[in-house]
Scaffold this motif. Structure first.
Motif, PDB file in Angstrom:
ATOM      1  N   ASP A 260      40.872-112.713-181.970  1.00 21.46           N
ATOM      2  CA  ASP A 260      39.964-111.583-182.212  1.00 21.46           C
ATOM      3  C   ASP A 260      40.010-110.592-181.055  1.00 21.46           C
ATOM      4  OD1 ASP A 260      39.072-112.765-184.610  1.00 21.46           O
ATOM      5  OD2 ASP A 260      37.603-113.966-183.529  1.00 21.46           O
ATOM      6  N   ILE A 263      43.292-108.646-181.225  1.00 22.01           N
ATOM      7  CA  ILE A 263      43.221-107.604-182.253  1.00 22.01           C
ATOM      8  C   ILE A 263      42.396-106.425-181.758  1.00 22.01           C
ATOM      9  CG2 ILE A 263      42.313-107.058-184.545  1.00 22.01           C
ATOM     10  CD1 ILE A 263      43.014-109.936-185.370  1.00 22.01           C
ATOM     11  N   ASP A 264      41.265-106.702-181.141  1.00 23.04           N
ATOM     12  CA  ASP A 264      40.407-105.618-180.643  1.00 23.04           C
ATOM     13  C   ASP A 264      41.121-104.781-179.588  1.00 23.04           C
ATOM     14  OD1 ASP A 264      38.348-106.327-182.319  1.00 23.04           O
ATOM     15  OD2 ASP A 264      37.241-107.462-180.804  1.00 23.04           O
ATOM     16  N   LEU A 266      44.431-104.493-179.008  1.00 24.02           N
ATOM     17  CA  LEU A 266      45.560-103.763-179.585  1.00 24.02           C
ATOM     18  C   LEU A 266      45.080-102.594-180.435  1.00 24.02           C
ATOM     19  CD1 LEU A 266      48.029-106.632-180.608  1.00 24.02           C
ATOM     20  CD2 LEU A 266      48.224-105.070-178.670  1.00 24.02           C
ATOM     21  N   SER A 267      43.965-102.765-181.125  1.00 23.19           N
ATOM     22  CA  SER A 267      43.415-101.662-181.930  1.00 23.19           C
ATOM     23  C   SER A 267      43.041-100.479-181.041  1.00 23.19           C
ATOM     24  CB  SER A 267      42.188-102.133-182.705  1.00 23.19           C
ATOM     25  OG  SER A 267      42.521-103.136-183.640  1.00 23.19           O
ATOM     26  N   CYS A 268      42.343-100.762-179.938  1.00 21.89           N
ATOM     27  CA  CYS A 268      41.962 -99.692-179.008  1.00 21.89           C
ATOM     28  C   CYS A 268      43.195 -99.035-178.397  1.00 21.89           C
ATOM     29  CB  CYS A 268      41.059-100.252-177.909  1.00 21.89           C
ATOM     30  SG  CYS A 268      39.457-100.876-178.472  1.00 21.89           S
ATOM     31  N   TRP A 270      46.300 -98.944-179.524  1.00 18.76           N
ATOM     32  CA  TRP A 270      47.122 -98.219-180.499  1.00 18.76           C
ATOM     33  C   TRP A 270      46.451 -96.921-180.953  1.00 18.76           C
ATOM     34  CZ3 TRP A 270      51.799 -97.486-181.757  1.00 18.76           C
ATOM     35  CH2 TRP A 270      52.163 -96.981-183.002  1.00 18.76           C
ATOM     36  N   ASP A 271      45.150 -96.966-181.193  1.00 19.55           N
ATOM     37  CA  ASP A 271      44.458 -95.750-181.610  1.00 19.55           C
ATOM     38  C   ASP A 271      44.589 -94.655-180.549  1.00 19.55           C
ATOM     39  OD1 ASP A 271      43.685 -96.927-183.964  1.00 19.55           O
ATOM     40  OD2 ASP A 271      41.657 -97.406-183.294  1.00 19.55           O
ATOM     41  N   ALA A 315      45.628-105.129-186.369  1.00 18.43           N
ATOM     42  CA  ALA A 315      45.181-104.021-185.520  1.00 18.43           C
ATOM     43  C   ALA A 315      45.705-102.674-185.995  1.00 18.43           C
ATOM     44  CB  ALA A 315      45.621-104.260-184.074  1.00 18.43           C
ATOM     45  N   GLY A 316      46.567-102.674-187.007  1.00 21.82           N
ATOM     46  CA  GLY A 316      47.044-101.419-187.576  1.00 21.82           C
ATOM     47  C   GLY A 316      48.254-100.827-186.899  1.00 21.82           C
ATOM     48  N   LEU A 317      49.006-101.633-186.117  1.00 27.40           N
ATOM     49  CA  LEU A 317      50.184-101.080-185.438  1.00 27.40           C
ATOM     50  C   LEU A 317      51.243-100.613-186.427  1.00 27.40           C
ATOM     51  CD1 LEU A 317      48.748-102.419-183.031  1.00 27.40           C
ATOM     52  CD2 LEU A 317      50.983-103.100-182.172  1.00 27.40           C
ATOM     53  N   ARG A 319      51.735 -99.926-190.835  1.00 29.31           N
ATOM     54  CA  ARG A 319      51.053 -99.857-192.129  1.00 29.31           C
ATOM     55  C   ARG A 319      51.972 -99.150-193.112  1.00 29.31           C
ATOM     56  NH1 ARG A 319      45.807 -96.554-190.838  1.00 29.31           N
ATOM     57  NH2 ARG A 319      45.838 -98.054-189.122  1.00 29.31           N
TER      58      ARG A 319
END
Length: 721
Positions: A260, A263-264, A266-268, A270-271, A315-317, A319
């Motif tokens: 978790d 993921i958090d 990598l999400s930050c 990547w965004d 994490a959306g890297l 899609r």
């Protein structure tokens, strides 16, 4: 009836379902290049060589061991070219040859095929992770095949997700002349940084309130939890047994798993990276269709690599970029850290002075892990290609472990002064050590030097016996060397020494990269121990970002830069084979007769690839099978894949240390031949021919279901948890 006609009361359905009966084949233990028993047809086609021993008369003329379905619907399998056992059909009659099913006694020719997407995030624990492959139809080519260059100008983004620091690089043939660019501007600072802390700050509800520099620099906040070093929870030993997690690591926030946190973060990351890349190139970047390269430590097993892949997708890297974009998951590439660093360093001819056919070692000494790999430069440097020379190695002995040992030393020295051991004081001590003293420490020449660390509570009485004087803790250099530096540095030296012994050729250069390689003490110790044996020992000027830059360079090349990989483990199947004289002598208890009166030896190991085998990158090892089905509902079976870390080639499952990699559940229901035969009334059953393929990349292991030369299902294997 179960395998080879033996009564099914001797083993339950689950055990029988794990048995597979392949063609006889030897383990691959040398590649690339021709060798006895290997028949190359193009770059990927692979024909398993003949077995080492003559078969009993009942199995000659194309016959091998076989299995069939029991009356209770139990799944069994046939190797292509094998007849059913005597007694299966009345008066020895053969099963009808229906269209789409292989006639008994014929052999299949392996075909090259293209892999398809990996499964979505799915994981169970504890126990065996069953990886299910459902046949779904042929699929387009992916990265296991040579890269397609129709999308020239496509952006490649690399992420070096590190234990202590992380970085992002990117590039395109249409940006800055094809040169790699790095993100240098980050939230929380007006200064530029090539990497930022791998750090998260959560509020009491479990929501991320800061990341990176902002999280690292955040002061104490009511209910907030600062998280670091969580990447180490994916280390192989920690994944297999939670009791192996280093007790010095911070505990995870309530209700959070390591995955978790990953993921958090990598999400930050990547965004922000998408926004920053768009700002820097001055145009709308098509980052939804970009190739993303994610680095992982060399010592990680398939479980850690697959969890990182799952986390990155979550994490959306990557899609889906458009309708019909079915292979979008394949735009995420997993690459080992030393391989990425090697690609970067091989281009630094002014540093290593290497020429074609010379060998170099990469020592990627980072915050959490130290990874080692040896490569040979092949061909001209203008058209770079390197080949891995031996199995990679690594261990948790990065610079973070200097910090942890320093913290333990401070706790010991100040045990009688707990006012200085609160979390804020310890964090202050560690920050001073990590950012000022750790990399500047010189070793023996600093033995008589005193290192000073300021305390917050200056009213605490002095204690000269432990160096506590005038609000400072003073530590002599020789104590720091003995308690903090030498144990970790010695482990790194031992790793390098062990890696040099794996290569029977001269090493021409040893290149140190990663943040820990900036340690003067480590660099001096490496030169002292190996300088007489290795001509060039050097640190590139950008050694701390070699991994992230190398991964981006790999993407920009649009072709495989590393031509071969070395199998880090042996991979084998548990099978049943005709008993040989050796089996009668060594394992008579494993032998029993089938209904045909042929002696069968159980618990045999069928090697697909042996540890240390040199394989072309993306090379597929295939074996052909033929499954007998009694009814249309009899469409699945379970194959069990094992691994071994030993160099020994074992014959039986009880002969040494083997680990169950996974139970691979394979569904044949969508294969055309299965559907065709299942739709024809047939009281005697039918056969379905197929192939199982195994692919080893630098960081992942893939299994593939193949039918008539095309992939119909694919999975990245998981280890026993």
């Amino acid at each position: 009836m179960t395998c080879c006609g033996e009564p099914n009361h001797k083993e339950d359905n689950a055990q029988a379902a794990q048995q597979v009966t392949p063609f006889h084949s030897q383990p691959v233990n040398q590649q690339p290049g021709p060798q006895s028993g290997l028949n190359w047809q193009g770059s990927e086609k692979f024909q398993p060589p003949a077995g080492p021993s003559p078969l009993p008369l009942a199995y000659q003329n194309g016959h091998s061991s076989w299995e069939k379905s029991s009356p209770n619907g139990q799944t069994t399998f046939y190797p292509q070219g094998s007849p059913p056992p005597a007694g299966m059909y009345p008066n020895g009659a053969m099963p009808p040859h229906t269209p789409g099913s292989p006639p008994p006694g014929t052999a299949a020719t392996p075909h090259s095929a293209y892999p398809i997407q990996s499964p979505p995030l799915a994981r169970t624990s504890p126990g065996i992770v069953p990886m299910t492959v459902t046949s779904r139809g042929p699929s387009p080519p992916t990265m296991a095949q040579p890269l397609s260059f129709a999308d020239e100008g496509k952006i490649s983004v690399s992420i070096d997700f590190g234990t202590t620091f992380s970085g992002v690089a990117y590039g395109s043939s249409r940006i800055a002349g094809g040169k790699v660019q790095q993100i240098l501007n980050w939230p929380g600072s007006f200064e530029t940084f090539r990497k930022i802390p791998t750090c998260l700050l959560y509020d009491q509800t479990g929501q991320v309130i800061a990341w990176g520099i902002e999280a690292k620099n955040a002061g104490p906040m009511p209910g907030a939890v600062k998280c670091e070093w969580f990447k180490l929870f994916l280390e192989p030993h920690a994944l297999r047994d939670s009791s192996n997690v280093d007790p010095r690591l911070p505990t995870l926030p309530p209700g959070k798993r390591a995955i978790d946190l990953i993921i958090d973060f990598l999400s930050c990351l990547w965004d922000y990276a998408k926004q920053q890349i768009t700002r820097e190139i001055g145009a709308v970047a098509d980052l939804d269709s970009a190739d993303v390269w994610l680095t992982v430590p060399a010592a990680w097993d398939a479980t850690g690599c697959q969890m990182m892949r799952d986390a990155a997708i979550a994490a959306g890297l990557v899609r889906s970029a458009r309708a019909g974009d079915h292979a979008w998951r394949e735009r995420l590439r997993i690459i080992s850290e030393p391989e990425a660093a090697a690609v970067h360093c091989a281009n630094l001819t002014d540093v290593h002075k290497l020429t074609p056919n010379q060998n170099f070692m990469i020592c990627d000494a980072g915050g959490g892990t130290v990874d080692l790999a040896v490569y040979k430069i092949i061909g001209m440097l203008s058209h770079l290609e390197i080949a891995e020379m031996c199995a990679r190695s690594g261990a948790n002995c990065g610079s973070l472990f200097l910090d942890l040992r320093f913290r333990e030393l401070m706790k010991t020295l100040l045990a009688d002064h707990p006012v200085h051991l609160d979390s804020v004081s310890l964090a202050n001590f560690m920050e001073h050590f990590s950012e000022t003293e750790k990399l500047r420490y010189m070793g023996e020449e600093d033995d008589d030097k005193m290192f000073h660390f300021t305390c917050f509570n200056v009213e605490d009485p002095d204690d000269p016996a432990v160096g506590l004087v005038n609000g400072e803790v003073t530590i002599p250099g020789n104590l720091l060397r003995r308690e903090v530096f030498d144990p970790v540095v010695s482990q790194v030296l031992e790793l390098i020494e062990a890696q040099t012994k794996k290569v029977d050729q001269r090493l021409d250069a040893l290149l140190l990269v990663g943040g820990f390689s900036g340690s003067e003490y480590l660099f001096r110790k490496v030169k002292a121990q190996f300088g007489s044996r290795i001509r060039v020992i050097a640190r590139p000027h950008d050694c701390d970002t070699a991994t992230v830059r190398g991964a981006a360079q790999y993407g920009l090349a649009r072709r495989p830069l590393v031509s071969s990989v070395v199998a880090p483990q042996s991979y084998m199947l548990k099978v049943k084979l005709p008993a040989e004289q050796e089996d009668w002598l060594k394992r008579p208890a494993y032998i029993r007769d089938n209904d045909a009166g042929v002696a069968i030896c159980e618990n045999r190991l069928q090697y697909l690839v042996a540890k240390g085998a040199i394989l072309r990158k993306g090379q597929r090892l295939k074996a052909t099978f033929c499954k007998f089905s009694q009814t249309a509902s009899d469409r699945t079976f379970v194959a069990t894949l094992y691994t071994s870390d030993t160099d020994k080639i074992m014959r039986y499952t009880d002969e040494g240390e083997i680990n169950e990699l996974c139970k691979w559940t394979i569904d044949l229901g969508a294969l055309p031949s299965f559907q065709q035969n299942a739709g024809v009334p047939n009281s005697t059953g039918f056969y379905t021919e197929f192939e199982l393929g195994l692919e080893l990349d630098s960081a992942e292991v893939r299994g593939v279901l193949i039918y008539q030369g095309q992939d119909w299902g694919r999975v990245v294997f998981d280890y026993r948890l």
